[in-house]
Design an enzyme around this catalytic site. Structure first.
Site, PDB file in Angstrom:
ATOM      1  N   ARG A 171      43.760  58.461  68.246  1.00  0.00           N
ATOM      2  CA  ARG A 171      43.613  58.350  66.800  1.00  0.00           C
ATOM      3  C   ARG A 171      42.816  59.507  66.213  1.00  0.00           C
ATOM      4  O   ARG A 171      42.999  59.879  65.067  1.00  0.00           O
ATOM      5  CB  ARG A 171      42.946  57.022  66.447  1.00  0.00           C
ATOM      6  CG  ARG A 171      43.972  55.876  66.440  1.00  0.00           C
ATOM      7  CD  ARG A 171      43.347  54.524  66.396  1.00  0.00           C
ATOM      8  NE  ARG A 171      42.435  54.384  65.274  1.00  0.00           N
ATOM      9  CZ  ARG A 171      41.655  53.313  65.103  1.00  0.00           C
ATOM     10  NH1 ARG A 171      41.686  52.317  65.977  1.00  0.00           N
ATOM     11  NH2 ARG A 171      40.845  53.247  64.083  1.00  0.00           N
ATOM     12  N   TYR A 207      42.919  58.840  48.827  1.00  0.00           N
ATOM     13  CA  TYR A 207      41.851  58.721  47.819  1.00  0.00           C
ATOM     14  C   TYR A 207      40.488  58.752  48.483  1.00  0.00           C
ATOM     15  O   TYR A 207      40.308  58.245  49.586  1.00  0.00           O
ATOM     16  CB  TYR A 207      41.994  57.449  46.995  1.00  0.00           C
ATOM     17  CG  TYR A 207      42.173  56.152  47.771  1.00  0.00           C
ATOM     18  CD1 TYR A 207      43.423  55.773  48.237  1.00  0.00           C
ATOM     19  CD2 TYR A 207      41.105  55.305  48.007  1.00  0.00           C
ATOM     20  CE1 TYR A 207      43.613  54.582  48.928  1.00  0.00           C
ATOM     21  CE2 TYR A 207      41.277  54.104  48.691  1.00  0.00           C
ATOM     22  CZ  TYR A 207      42.535  53.755  49.158  1.00  0.00           C
ATOM     23  OH  TYR A 207      42.708  52.588  49.845  1.00  0.00           O
ATOM     24  N   PRO A 208      39.516  59.373  47.812  1.00  0.00           N
ATOM     25  CA  PRO A 208      38.156  59.368  48.327  1.00  0.00           C
ATOM     26  C   PRO A 208      37.420  58.126  47.851  1.00  0.00           C
ATOM     27  O   PRO A 208      37.782  57.549  46.814  1.00  0.00           O
ATOM     28  CB  PRO A 208      37.545  60.621  47.702  1.00  0.00           C
ATOM     29  CG  PRO A 208      38.251  60.776  46.402  1.00  0.00           C
ATOM     30  CD  PRO A 208      39.640  60.206  46.590  1.00  0.00           C
ATOM     31  N   MET A 209      36.441  57.677  48.614  1.00  0.00           N
ATOM     32  CA  MET A 209      35.660  56.507  48.188  1.00  0.00           C
ATOM     33  C   MET A 209      34.234  56.534  48.729  1.00  0.00           C
ATOM     34  O   MET A 209      33.926  57.255  49.667  1.00  0.00           O
ATOM     35  CB  MET A 209      36.349  55.207  48.613  1.00  0.00           C
ATOM     36  CG  MET A 209      36.465  55.009  50.106  1.00  0.00           C
ATOM     37  SD  MET A 209      37.166  53.378  50.510  1.00  0.00           S
ATOM     38  CE  MET A 209      35.800  52.301  50.098  1.00  0.00           C
ATOM     39  N   ASP A 210      33.391  55.738  48.071  1.00  0.00           N
ATOM     40  CA  ASP A 210      32.000  55.530  48.484  1.00  0.00           C
ATOM     41  C   ASP A 210      31.762  54.061  48.764  1.00  0.00           C
ATOM     42  O   ASP A 210      32.482  53.210  48.258  1.00  0.00           O
ATOM     43  CB  ASP A 210      31.036  55.891  47.334  1.00  0.00           C
ATOM     44  CG  ASP A 210      30.885  57.381  47.118  1.00  0.00           C
ATOM     45  OD1 ASP A 210      31.229  58.156  48.021  1.00  0.00           O
ATOM     46  OD2 ASP A 210      30.413  57.751  46.011  1.00  0.00           O
ATOM     47  N   LYS A 211      30.713  53.777  49.495  1.00  0.00           N
ATOM     48  CA  LYS A 211      30.162  52.424  49.541  1.00  0.00           C
ATOM     49  C   LYS A 211      28.970  52.442  48.576  1.00  0.00           C
ATOM     50  O   LYS A 211      28.174  53.401  48.584  1.00  0.00           O
ATOM     51  CB  LYS A 211      29.708  52.078  50.964  1.00  0.00           C
ATOM     52  CG  LYS A 211      30.874  51.845  51.943  1.00  0.00           C
ATOM     53  CD  LYS A 211      31.457  50.454  51.817  1.00  0.00           C
ATOM     54  CE  LYS A 211      32.716  50.241  52.637  1.00  0.00           C
ATOM     55  NZ  LYS A 211      32.488  50.249  54.075  1.00  0.00           N
ATOM     56  N   HIS A 235      37.037  43.227  56.846  1.00  0.00           N
ATOM     57  CA  HIS A 235      37.892  44.319  56.354  1.00  0.00           C
ATOM     58  C   HIS A 235      39.021  44.585  57.354  1.00  0.00           C
ATOM     59  O   HIS A 235      40.193  44.653  56.982  1.00  0.00           O
ATOM     60  CB  HIS A 235      37.039  45.576  56.171  1.00  0.00           C
ATOM     61  CG  HIS A 235      37.832  46.818  55.924  1.00  0.00           C
ATOM     62  ND1 HIS A 235      38.252  47.188  54.673  1.00  0.00           N
ATOM     63  CD2 HIS A 235      38.306  47.766  56.775  1.00  0.00           C
ATOM     64  CE1 HIS A 235      38.940  48.318  54.761  1.00  0.00           C
ATOM     65  NE2 HIS A 235      38.996  48.683  56.026  1.00  0.00           N
ATOM     66  N   GLN A 261      46.451  53.856  58.790  1.00  0.00           N
ATOM     67  CA  GLN A 261      45.255  54.290  58.076  1.00  0.00           C
ATOM     68  C   GLN A 261      44.619  55.449  58.840  1.00  0.00           C
ATOM     69  O   GLN A 261      44.440  55.363  60.041  1.00  0.00           O
ATOM     70  CB  GLN A 261      44.253  53.125  57.999  1.00  0.00           C
ATOM     71  CG  GLN A 261      42.848  53.578  57.593  1.00  0.00           C
ATOM     72  CD  GLN A 261      41.749  52.536  57.825  1.00  0.00           C
ATOM     73  OE1 GLN A 261      41.114  52.094  56.895  1.00  0.00           O
ATOM     74  NE2 GLN A 261      41.520  52.180  59.061  1.00  0.00           N
ATOM     75  N   SER A 284      35.184  45.574  50.025  1.00  0.00           N
ATOM     76  CA  SER A 284      35.705  46.326  48.878  1.00  0.00           C
ATOM     77  C   SER A 284      35.246  45.707  47.564  1.00  0.00           C
ATOM     78  O   SER A 284      34.808  46.414  46.653  1.00  0.00           O
ATOM     79  CB  SER A 284      37.242  46.368  48.900  1.00  0.00           C
ATOM     80  OG  SER A 284      37.701  47.042  50.038  1.00  0.00           O
TER      81      SER A 284
HETATM   82  O1  76R Z   1      41.794  49.632  63.207  1.00  0.00           O
HETATM   83  C1  76R Z   1      40.871  48.787  63.167  1.00  0.00           C
HETATM   84  O2  76R Z   1      41.009  47.580  63.342  1.00  0.00           O
HETATM   85  C2  76R Z   1      39.559  49.199  62.872  1.00  0.00           C
HETATM   86  C3  76R Z   1      38.951  48.364  61.842  1.00  0.00           C
HETATM   87  C4  76R Z   1      38.760  49.224  60.633  1.00  0.00           C
HETATM   88  C5  76R Z   1      37.652  50.016  60.341  1.00  0.00           C
HETATM   89  C6  76R Z   1      36.401  50.250  61.174  1.00  0.00           C
HETATM   90  C7  76R Z   1      39.705  49.349  59.549  1.00  0.00           C
HETATM   91  C8  76R Z   1      40.948  48.755  59.508  1.00  0.00           C
HETATM   92  N1  76R Z   1      39.150  50.163  58.595  1.00  0.00           N
HETATM   93  C9  76R Z   1      37.913  50.594  59.054  1.00  0.00           C
HETATM   94  C10 76R Z   1      37.039  51.461  58.407  1.00  0.00           C
HETATM   95 MN1  76R Z   1      39.915  50.532  56.752  1.00  0.00          MN
HETATM   96  N2  76R Z   1      40.656  50.866  54.908  1.00  0.00           N
HETATM   97  C11 76R Z   1      39.963  51.407  53.854  1.00  0.00           C
HETATM   98  C12 76R Z   1      40.744  51.235  52.672  1.00  0.00           C
HETATM   99  O3  76R Z   1      41.161  50.229  49.201  1.00  0.00           O
HETATM  100  C13 76R Z   1      40.108  49.768  49.705  1.00  0.00           C
HETATM  101  O4  76R Z   1      39.605  48.685  49.308  1.00  0.00           O
HETATM  102  C14 76R Z   1      39.409  50.544  50.760  1.00  0.00           C
HETATM  103  C15 76R Z   1      40.284  51.647  51.302  1.00  0.00           C
HETATM  104  C16 76R Z   1      41.932  50.626  53.033  1.00  0.00           C
HETATM  105  C17 76R Z   1      43.082  50.250  52.133  1.00  0.00           C
HETATM  106  C18 76R Z   1      41.866  50.397  54.449  1.00  0.00           C
HETATM  107  C19 76R Z   1      42.883  49.829  55.209  1.00  0.00           C
HETATM  108  N3  76R Z   1      38.228  51.575  56.256  1.00  0.00           N
HETATM  109  C20 76R Z   1      37.203  51.889  57.109  1.00  0.00           C
HETATM  110  C21 76R Z   1      36.248  52.715  56.410  1.00  0.00           C
HETATM  111  C22 76R Z   1      34.963  53.301  56.991  1.00  0.00           C
HETATM  112  C23 76R Z   1      33.872  52.406  56.438  1.00  0.00           C
HETATM  113  C24 76R Z   1      32.637  52.272  57.247  1.00  0.00           C
HETATM  114  O5  76R Z   1      32.599  52.687  58.401  1.00  0.00           O
HETATM  115  O6  76R Z   1      31.679  51.676  56.680  1.00  0.00           O
HETATM  116  C25 76R Z   1      36.730  52.868  55.125  1.00  0.00           C
HETATM  117  C26 76R Z   1      36.100  53.661  53.995  1.00  0.00           C
HETATM  118  C27 76R Z   1      37.945  52.126  55.045  1.00  0.00           C
HETATM  119  C28 76R Z   1      38.713  52.006  53.905  1.00  0.00           C
HETATM  120  N4  76R Z   1      41.555  49.419  57.252  1.00  0.00           N
HETATM  121  C29 76R Z   1      41.856  48.910  58.496  1.00  0.00           C
HETATM  122  C30 76R Z   1      42.740  49.422  56.519  1.00  0.00           C
HETATM  123  C31 76R Z   1      43.804  48.891  57.339  1.00  0.00           C
HETATM  124  C32 76R Z   1      45.252  48.757  56.884  1.00  0.00           C
HETATM  125  C33 76R Z   1      43.252  48.584  58.553  1.00  0.00           C
HETATM  126  C34 76R Z   1      43.966  47.992  59.775  1.00  0.00           C
HETATM  127  C35 76R Z   1      44.436  49.144  60.626  1.00  0.00           C
HETATM  128  C36 76R Z   1      45.469  48.696  61.642  1.00  0.00           C
HETATM  129  O7  76R Z   1      45.401  47.550  62.076  1.00  0.00           O
HETATM  130  O8  76R Z   1      46.351  49.508  61.968  1.00  0.00           O
END
Ligand code: 76R
Length: 271
Positions: free
Chosen positions: A149, A163-167, A190, A203, A241
């Site tokens: 990955r 898109y960029p984002m913050d917490k 999440h 993603q 989110s």
């Molecule tokens: O693959 C995994 O299961 C890892 C779990 C996972 C992490 C650690 C994961 C899964 N994400 C992670 C981290 Mn994500 N993600 C976003 C957005 O629109 C929004 O509300 C937020 C934008 C989407 C749509 C999304 C989708 N993710 C993160 C992080 C880092 C944050 C941190 O470390 O604090 C961000 C900013 C973020 C944002 N997330 C997934 C998805 C999807 C679809 C998955 C499942 C991936 C899969 O199963 O293939």
């Protein structure tokens, strides 16, 4: 302080441009052909780089016309591909609209979560005989798997939503003052919403704290644009989110091959 540990892979650049259509229209057919041949050669060599990848998208809306997504092994390699674009005649017809730098990121928490699940599925729990060796082995195995990955090609699906984002770091609502356990639970929630879309969305998370204006660059790749709306909408109701996410501008693109650059620039959408 419990700072989340992350693994980092390729450096990424999302690079969005508008085309100067009026200037482009003034060229003769021969001039256009020569600009296109050179630009396609740049794009083909960028896409076939040994360590990394490049993809082109036709952008929807006035936010841009073309987006290049580059994955590279170092800041220098990223810089080299953007400087090479600036040496082409096409560059004279491009106007910058947006760009974003980040590093592909996977959280180590996740690596350990998967390792722990593997062991408990085998009936091995902390304290059991042989747990420690099995644990070290399982974590290493997951670290290895994560390389697929971290050092991947740009996902091949037809559409991108970037898109960029913050917490949030507000006075009362602040991600960074939560305990590690609270953050972990929320990221688990999440992940479980996200997993429902595993088959239809890829993603790619780019970590950009200290590198660019936001904390992450999120790239979603799918063959169905509607899925972006469904996924991001569902994600909004998830606490990570709903309470903590702040978003920058969204860029939507349609994947286009180097060969279709001429068609794009003569007004034909990717087929
Ligand atoms: O693959 C995994 O299961 C890892 C779990 C996972 C992490 C650690 C994961 C899964 N994400 C992670 C981290 Mn994500 N993600 C976003 C957005 O629109 C929004 O509300 C937020 C934008 C989407 C749509 C999304 C989708 N993710 C993160 C992080 C880092 C944050 C941190 O470390 O604090 C961000 C900013 C973020 C944002 N997330 C997934 C998805 C999807 C679809 C998955 C499942 C991936 C899969 O199963 O293939």
């Amino acid at each position: 302080m419990d700072v989340p540990q992350t693994l980092e892979g390729w450096y990424t650049l999302h690079d969005v441009w508008n085309v100067d259509w009026a200037a482009w229209a003034l060229l003769s057919d021969d001039e256009r052909r020569s600009v296109l041949d050179e630009a396609r050669a740049w794009l083909e060599s960028a896409s076939s780089v040994r360590r990394g990848d490049t993809a082109m998208y036709s952008v929807l809306s006035q936010k841009g016309d073309l987006m290049f997504v580059h994955y590279r092994e170092s800041p220098e390699a990223l810089n080299a591909v953007e400087l090479a674009l600036r040496q082409t005649a096409l560059y004279g017809f491009l106007q910058p609209t947006y760009s974003y730098v980040s590093l592909i990121e996977v959280s180590l928490n996740e690596v350990m979560g998967i390792a722990a699940k593997r062991l408990s599925d085998r009936g091995l729990n902390r304290g059991d005989e042989g747990f420690d060796e099995a644990w070290t082995e399982a974590v290493e195995e997951q670290r290895e798997k994560m390389k697929e990955r971290l050092y991947r090609d740009v996902p091949p699906q037809k559409y991108i939503s970037f898109y960029p984002m913050d917490k949030k770091r507000g006075e009362t609502v602040n991600w960074y003052t939560l305990s590690a356990a609270e953050r972990r639970d929320m990221m688990r929630g999440h992940g479980s919403v996200g997993h429902k879309y595993h088959e239809v969305v890829t993603q790619v998370i780019g970590g950009s704290i200290g590198l660019d204006d936001w904390e992450w660059g999120v790239s979603l790749h799918s063959d169905d644009m509607l899925v972006f709306k469904k996924l991001v909408h569902e994600m909004r109701f998830d606490p990570a989110s709903a309470l903590y996410a702040e978003f920058g501008p969204f860029y939507l693109g349609i994947r286009s091959s180097a060969g279709s650059l001429g068609l794009l620039l003569s007004g034909h959408a990717p087929s």
